[in-house]
Every structure is written in structure tokens, then in C-alpha cells.
Design a protein around this motif. Structure first.
Motif, PDB file in Angstrom:
ATOM      1  N   ALA A 143      62.515  -7.563  38.242  1.00  0.00           N
ATOM      2  CA  ALA A 143      61.329  -6.875  37.741  1.00  0.00           C
ATOM      3  C   ALA A 143      60.115  -7.174  38.613  1.00  0.00           C
ATOM      4  O   ALA A 143      59.280  -6.303  38.851  1.00  0.00           O
ATOM      5  CB  ALA A 143      61.053  -7.290  36.299  1.00  0.00           C
ATOM      6  N   GLY A 144      60.036  -8.397  39.117  1.00  0.00           N
ATOM      7  CA  GLY A 144      58.942  -8.749  40.024  1.00  0.00           C
ATOM      8  C   GLY A 144      59.000  -7.962  41.317  1.00  0.00           C
ATOM      9  O   GLY A 144      57.980  -7.496  41.828  1.00  0.00           O
ATOM     10  N   PHE A 145      60.223  -7.820  41.867  1.00  0.00           N
ATOM     11  CA  PHE A 145      60.378  -7.019  43.086  1.00  0.00           C
ATOM     12  C   PHE A 145      60.023  -5.561  42.833  1.00  0.00           C
ATOM     13  O   PHE A 145      59.398  -4.914  43.665  1.00  0.00           O
ATOM     14  CB  PHE A 145      61.809  -7.109  43.622  1.00  0.00           C
ATOM     15  CG  PHE A 145      62.100  -8.355  44.391  1.00  0.00           C
ATOM     16  CD1 PHE A 145      61.159  -8.942  45.210  1.00  0.00           C
ATOM     17  CD2 PHE A 145      63.342  -8.950  44.303  1.00  0.00           C
ATOM     18  CE1 PHE A 145      61.436 -10.087  45.925  1.00  0.00           C
ATOM     19  CE2 PHE A 145      63.637 -10.093  45.012  1.00  0.00           C
ATOM     20  CZ  PHE A 145      62.685 -10.667  45.833  1.00  0.00           C
ATOM     21  N   ALA A 146      60.422  -5.032  41.686  1.00  0.00           N
ATOM     22  CA  ALA A 146      60.106  -3.642  41.366  1.00  0.00           C
ATOM     23  C   ALA A 146      58.600  -3.455  41.221  1.00  0.00           C
ATOM     24  O   ALA A 146      58.037  -2.473  41.720  1.00  0.00           O
ATOM     25  CB  ALA A 146      60.825  -3.223  40.085  1.00  0.00           C
ATOM     26  N   LEU A 147      57.945  -4.387  40.540  1.00  0.00           N
ATOM     27  CA  LEU A 147      56.489  -4.322  40.397  1.00  0.00           C
ATOM     28  C   LEU A 147      55.811  -4.376  41.757  1.00  0.00           C
ATOM     29  O   LEU A 147      54.890  -3.601  42.038  1.00  0.00           O
ATOM     30  CB  LEU A 147      55.994  -5.462  39.513  1.00  0.00           C
ATOM     31  CG  LEU A 147      54.491  -5.577  39.343  1.00  0.00           C
ATOM     32  CD1 LEU A 147      53.973  -4.441  38.471  1.00  0.00           C
ATOM     33  CD2 LEU A 147      54.122  -6.915  38.748  1.00  0.00           C
ATOM     34  N   ALA A 148      56.286  -5.266  42.603  1.00  0.00           N
ATOM     35  CA  ALA A 148      55.692  -5.397  43.937  1.00  0.00           C
ATOM     36  C   ALA A 148      55.876  -4.121  44.747  1.00  0.00           C
ATOM     37  O   ALA A 148      54.947  -3.668  45.425  1.00  0.00           O
ATOM     38  CB  ALA A 148      56.312  -6.582  44.669  1.00  0.00           C
ATOM     39  N   SER A 149      57.060  -3.519  44.670  1.00  0.00           N
ATOM     40  CA  SER A 149      57.309  -2.347  45.503  1.00  0.00           C
ATOM     41  C   SER A 149      56.615  -1.098  44.989  1.00  0.00           C
ATOM     42  O   SER A 149      56.261  -0.227  45.776  1.00  0.00           O
ATOM     43  CB  SER A 149      58.812  -2.091  45.625  1.00  0.00           C
ATOM     44  OG  SER A 149      59.331  -1.680  44.388  1.00  0.00           O
ATOM     45  N   LEU A 150      56.414  -0.996  43.691  1.00  0.00           N
ATOM     46  CA  LEU A 150      55.820   0.222  43.136  1.00  0.00           C
ATOM     47  C   LEU A 150      54.303   0.162  43.024  1.00  0.00           C
ATOM     48  O   LEU A 150      53.638   1.200  43.099  1.00  0.00           O
ATOM     49  CB  LEU A 150      56.419   0.508  41.756  1.00  0.00           C
ATOM     50  CG  LEU A 150      57.897   0.860  41.749  1.00  0.00           C
ATOM     51  CD1 LEU A 150      58.393   0.999  40.323  1.00  0.00           C
ATOM     52  CD2 LEU A 150      58.157   2.117  42.534  1.00  0.00           C
ATOM     53  N   ILE A 151      53.745  -1.024  42.831  1.00  0.00           N
ATOM     54  CA  ILE A 151      52.306  -1.115  42.575  1.00  0.00           C
ATOM     55  C   ILE A 151      51.586  -1.922  43.651  1.00  0.00           C
ATOM     56  O   ILE A 151      50.628  -1.452  44.265  1.00  0.00           O
ATOM     57  CB  ILE A 151      52.043  -1.723  41.185  1.00  0.00           C
ATOM     58  CG1 ILE A 151      52.617  -0.796  40.118  1.00  0.00           C
ATOM     59  CG2 ILE A 151      50.562  -1.957  40.961  1.00  0.00           C
ATOM     60  CD1 ILE A 151      52.574  -1.347  38.722  1.00  0.00           C
ATOM     61  N   ALA A 154      59.271   2.302  53.969  1.00  0.00           N
ATOM     62  CA  ALA A 154      60.362   1.454  54.433  1.00  0.00           C
ATOM     63  C   ALA A 154      60.331   0.083  53.742  1.00  0.00           C
ATOM     64  O   ALA A 154      61.362  -0.437  53.317  1.00  0.00           O
ATOM     65  CB  ALA A 154      60.289   1.278  55.940  1.00  0.00           C
ATOM     66  N   LEU A 155      59.149  -0.493  53.604  1.00  0.00           N
ATOM     67  CA  LEU A 155      59.027  -1.781  52.912  1.00  0.00           C
ATOM     68  C   LEU A 155      59.359  -1.648  51.430  1.00  0.00           C
ATOM     69  O   LEU A 155      59.985  -2.526  50.848  1.00  0.00           O
ATOM     70  CB  LEU A 155      57.614  -2.342  53.090  1.00  0.00           C
ATOM     71  CG  LEU A 155      57.277  -2.861  54.485  1.00  0.00           C
ATOM     72  CD1 LEU A 155      55.805  -3.254  54.554  1.00  0.00           C
ATOM     73  CD2 LEU A 155      58.157  -4.036  54.847  1.00  0.00           C
ATOM     74  N   ARG A 156      58.966  -0.546  50.834  1.00  0.00           N
ATOM     75  CA  ARG A 156      59.290  -0.304  49.428  1.00  0.00           C
ATOM     76  C   ARG A 156      60.802  -0.204  49.239  1.00  0.00           C
ATOM     77  O   ARG A 156      61.364  -0.769  48.305  1.00  0.00           O
ATOM     78  CB  ARG A 156      58.625   0.975  48.946  1.00  0.00           C
ATOM     79  CG  ARG A 156      58.922   1.289  47.497  1.00  0.00           C
ATOM     80  CD  ARG A 156      58.347   2.607  47.090  1.00  0.00           C
ATOM     81  NE  ARG A 156      56.902   2.476  46.915  1.00  0.00           N
ATOM     82  CZ  ARG A 156      56.116   3.486  46.603  1.00  0.00           C
ATOM     83  NH1 ARG A 156      56.610   4.694  46.460  1.00  0.00           N
ATOM     84  NH2 ARG A 156      54.837   3.294  46.443  1.00  0.00           N
ATOM     85  N   GLY A 157      61.467   0.490  50.136  1.00  0.00           N
ATOM     86  CA  GLY A 157      62.925   0.592  50.069  1.00  0.00           C
ATOM     87  C   GLY A 157      63.602  -0.755  50.223  1.00  0.00           C
ATOM     88  O   GLY A 157      64.579  -1.060  49.525  1.00  0.00           O
ATOM     89  N   ALA A 158      63.092  -1.585  51.125  1.00  0.00           N
ATOM     90  CA  ALA A 158      63.671  -2.914  51.315  1.00  0.00           C
ATOM     91  C   ALA A 158      63.505  -3.775  50.066  1.00  0.00           C
ATOM     92  O   ALA A 158      64.428  -4.489  49.669  1.00  0.00           O
ATOM     93  CB  ALA A 158      63.021  -3.591  52.519  1.00  0.00           C
ATOM     94  N   LEU A 159      62.340  -3.707  49.435  1.00  0.00           N
ATOM     95  CA  LEU A 159      62.128  -4.469  48.204  1.00  0.00           C
ATOM     96  C   LEU A 159      63.019  -3.973  47.071  1.00  0.00           C
ATOM     97  O   LEU A 159      63.549  -4.771  46.295  1.00  0.00           O
ATOM     98  CB  LEU A 159      60.657  -4.404  47.778  1.00  0.00           C
ATOM     99  CG  LEU A 159      59.707  -5.334  48.503  1.00  0.00           C
ATOM    100  CD1 LEU A 159      58.274  -5.038  48.100  1.00  0.00           C
ATOM    101  CD2 LEU A 159      60.035  -6.778  48.226  1.00  0.00           C
TER     102      LEU A 159
END
Length: 62
Positions: A24-32, A50-55
């Protein structure tokens, strides 16, 4: 009369909970967080994607 004894309660966090919180932390980081930081420092949109996809891949592996 004796009462039946309750099973002992354990206060251990299962490993699934830790993985869920980390994912959930990774998802929050990648989306927001990542888009906000990228916009602030002027990072290009393709690098942000690209960074969002990696996260998100890292979040799915947990």
C-alpha cells in the motif's frame, strides 16, 4: 463446574499484514507522491511513468 479455557491470544502481526502495508505504501508513493515530486522538480512525464511502473511492479512482488 469448571469453565472451558479460551485459547491463548497471540499479538503477533502476520507477515501478510506487513506485505500489505508495504504494498500500500508503494502504491501511495507511485500514484500520489511520485507525480507531485516529479512536477516540483520538473521531471519529464515519460520518466515519471517509468518510475511509477517500477514502483507498481515492486508492490505486486510483495
Amino acid at each position: 463446574m469448571s469453565q472451558p479455557q479460551a485459547a491463548p491470544q497471540t499479538s503477533q502481526n502476520p507477515p501478510e499484514m506487513a506485505a500489505l502495508l508495504l504494498g500500500a505504501g508503494f502504491a501511495l508513493a507511485s500514484l500520489i507522491l511520485l507525480p507531485a515530486v516529479a512536477q516540483r522538480i520538473g521531471m519529464g512525464s515519460s520518466l515519471t511513468i517509468a518510475l511509477r511502473g517500477a514502483l507498481m511492479r515492486a508492490a505486486n512482488r510483495l
